[in-house]
Write a protein that holds these residues in place. Structure first.
Motif, PDB file in Angstrom:
ATOM      1  N   SER A 234       0.810  -1.215   0.000  1.00 42.42           N
ATOM      2  CA  SER A 234       0.000   0.000   0.000  1.00 42.42           C
ATOM      3  C   SER A 234       0.845   1.268   0.000  1.00 42.42           C
ATOM      4  O   SER A 234       0.305   2.365   0.105  1.00 42.42           O
ATOM      5  CB  SER A 234      -0.932   0.012   1.221  1.00 42.42           C
ATOM      6  OG  SER A 234      -0.183  -0.055   2.429  1.00 42.42           O
ATOM      7  N   ASN A 235       2.182   1.116  -0.091  1.00 39.86           N
ATOM      8  CA  ASN A 235       3.052   2.288  -0.021  1.00 39.86           C
ATOM      9  C   ASN A 235       3.981   2.375  -1.232  1.00 39.86           C
ATOM     10  O   ASN A 235       4.320   1.366  -1.848  1.00 39.86           O
ATOM     11  CB  ASN A 235       3.900   2.249   1.255  1.00 39.86           C
ATOM     12  CG  ASN A 235       3.069   2.362   2.515  1.00 39.86           C
ATOM     13  OD1 ASN A 235       2.108   3.115   2.568  1.00 39.86           O
ATOM     14  ND2 ASN A 235       3.419   1.599   3.536  1.00 39.86           N
ATOM     15  N   ILE A 236       4.362   3.589  -1.548  1.00 39.90           N
ATOM     16  CA  ILE A 236       5.382   3.872  -2.552  1.00 39.90           C
ATOM     17  C   ILE A 236       6.388   4.828  -1.905  1.00 39.90           C
ATOM     18  O   ILE A 236       6.045   5.494  -0.912  1.00 39.90           O
ATOM     19  CB  ILE A 236       4.765   4.517  -3.822  1.00 39.90           C
ATOM     20  CG1 ILE A 236       3.849   5.691  -3.435  1.00 39.90           C
ATOM     21  CG2 ILE A 236       4.046   3.489  -4.664  1.00 39.90           C
ATOM     22  CD1 ILE A 236       3.342   6.487  -4.592  1.00 39.90           C
ATOM     23  N   PRO A 237       7.624   4.893  -2.408  1.00 41.03           N
ATOM     24  CA  PRO A 237       8.136   4.189  -3.574  1.00 41.03           C
ATOM     25  C   PRO A 237       8.322   2.698  -3.313  1.00 41.03           C
ATOM     26  O   PRO A 237       8.624   2.284  -2.198  1.00 41.03           O
ATOM     27  CB  PRO A 237       9.474   4.873  -3.829  1.00 41.03           C
ATOM     28  CG  PRO A 237       9.911   5.353  -2.468  1.00 41.03           C
ATOM     29  CD  PRO A 237       8.644   5.775  -1.785  1.00 41.03           C
ATOM     30  N   THR A 238       8.135   1.919  -4.385  1.00 39.50           N
ATOM     31  CA  THR A 238       8.376   0.479  -4.345  1.00 39.50           C
ATOM     32  C   THR A 238       9.244   0.103  -5.539  1.00 39.50           C
ATOM     33  O   THR A 238       9.022   0.592  -6.646  1.00 39.50           O
ATOM     34  CB  THR A 238       7.047  -0.297  -4.398  1.00 39.50           C
ATOM     35  OG1 THR A 238       6.319  -0.068  -3.186  1.00 39.50           O
ATOM     36  CG2 THR A 238       7.295  -1.791  -4.552  1.00 39.50           C
ATOM     37  N   LEU A 239      10.211  -0.744  -5.289  1.00 40.75           N
ATOM     38  CA  LEU A 239      11.112  -1.203  -6.351  1.00 40.75           C
ATOM     39  C   LEU A 239      11.055  -2.720  -6.428  1.00 40.75           C
ATOM     40  O   LEU A 239      11.267  -3.408  -5.437  1.00 40.75           O
ATOM     41  CB  LEU A 239      12.546  -0.750  -6.073  1.00 40.75           C
ATOM     42  CG  LEU A 239      13.568  -1.076  -7.170  1.00 40.75           C
ATOM     43  CD1 LEU A 239      13.374  -0.157  -8.373  1.00 40.75           C
ATOM     44  CD2 LEU A 239      14.990  -0.936  -6.634  1.00 40.75           C
TER      45      LEU A 239
END
Length: 323
Positions: A234-239
């Motif tokens: 449910s969160n960004i940033p995501t890599l």
């Protein structure tokens, strides 16, 4: 009583439709509404307009049925049981697919259920049979989503791509133009990267520019939202790091920057201990995605971070589109 419930449904759906039309979003008591809305092909406005017309037709039909008209009585029964079936499908969709309930949807579901109950025992029996059949049908289906990012699916969500021919890592960077922590990772990437990087925004961008990146002719942000939700992120940033032997998923700007410094920096640091100190965990996976979640420095997928001076959205608006 069914007439009063139908009128209440008219007022509720009509008011919700007006809020969506003039304010852009309606009333909901949890985040489930946003998640459910993101996974439907029909706009919430049209859903509520259809609901308004349905309850209006039910109310008018009940008014006619009170005149001892067998035709209108049968029509009310068919109309309400049809609405019950539709609501049973939406309920099952939330139960088995989205895994989260929309509070507003449950209120509408309750109005339809009680409107059927007050019609009589036969209507209750029909409704129970239909509801049970629909729920059992959904329960027998496999709605599992492959958690591993496939090149084909995520590729359609990429707005731009940096291609490194000898890269052993293929990265998918999920970001938003209003997330300052995403901006920090973008700036880190501009220092030079030795990995192939795909930029996957969760919103439509008017402009996007990155040195050396090839701009996609078209892209679909909803693919990126669906992918994150399928993993419960449910969160960004995501890599997402796709490499030979496994997949690793990083969230939070600190963990992502650390990973880039250790694996994708053009000139690797002399001392890795200085970088990893107080930065979180570094890991890899074998066969299935490994999620490494940073404790902070991220934004919610469902709402924008608070914008500050020099936010990434402003930066994008000042740049030209990559040709």
């Amino acid at each position: 009583m069914s007439l009063l419930l139908a009128l209440a449904g008219c007022l509720l759906t009509g008011f919700q439709a007006a809020l969506i039309l003039y304010r852009g979003n309606g009333i909901c008591f949890n985040e489930g509404c946003a998640i459910v809305d993101s996974l439907t092909l029909v706009s919430p406005l049209y859903f509520n307009l259809a609901g308004f017309l349905f309850f209006l037709l039910v109310a008018a039909s009940i008014h006619q049925a009170r005149k001892d008209s067998p035709i209108w009585q049968r029509f009310v029964s068919v109309l309400l049981i049809s609405g019950f079936a539709a609501e049973a499908v939406l309920f099952s969709f939330q139960l088995f697919v989205t895994k989260v309930f929309c509070s507003y949807c449950l209120i509408i579901f309750g109005l339809v259920v009680f409107a059927n109950i007050f019609i009589g025992l036969k209507q209750i029996f029909r409704g129970c049979c239909i509801f049970t059949a629909i729920v059992m049908a959904f329960a027998s289906l496999d709605f599992g989503v492959d958690a591993g990012p496939t090149e084909k699916s995520l590729e359609y969500g990429s707005i731009a791509r940096i291609t490194i021919s000898d890269s052993t890592h293929e990265l998918y960077f999920f970001f938003s133009p209003t997330c300052p922590h995403c901006e920090a990772v973008i700036e880190k990437l501009k220092d030079g990267v030795a990995c192939t990087v795909n930029f996957n925004p969760i919103a439509v961008l008017d402009t996007f520019s990155f040195p050396g990146a090839d701009r996609a002719s078209e892209y679909t942000p909803q693919i990126n939202i669906d992918f994150l939700q399928s993993l419960g992120i449910s969160n960004i940033p995501t890599l997402v790091d796709k490499y030979e032997g496994g997949i690793t998923i990083w969230t939070g700007s600190d963990l992502i920057e650390t990973f880039l410094e250790l694996n994708c920096q053009v000139e690797r640091p002399e001392s890795l201990s200085e970088i990893t100190e107080n930065r979180g965990r570094i890991g890899q996976s074998e066969g299935r995605p490994l999620l490494l979640d940073g404790p902070e420095k991220n934004c919610s997928v469902l709402e924008d971070c608070e914008k500050g001076p020099g936010s990434m959205e402003e930066s994008f608006n000042q740049q030209s589109v990559v040709q």
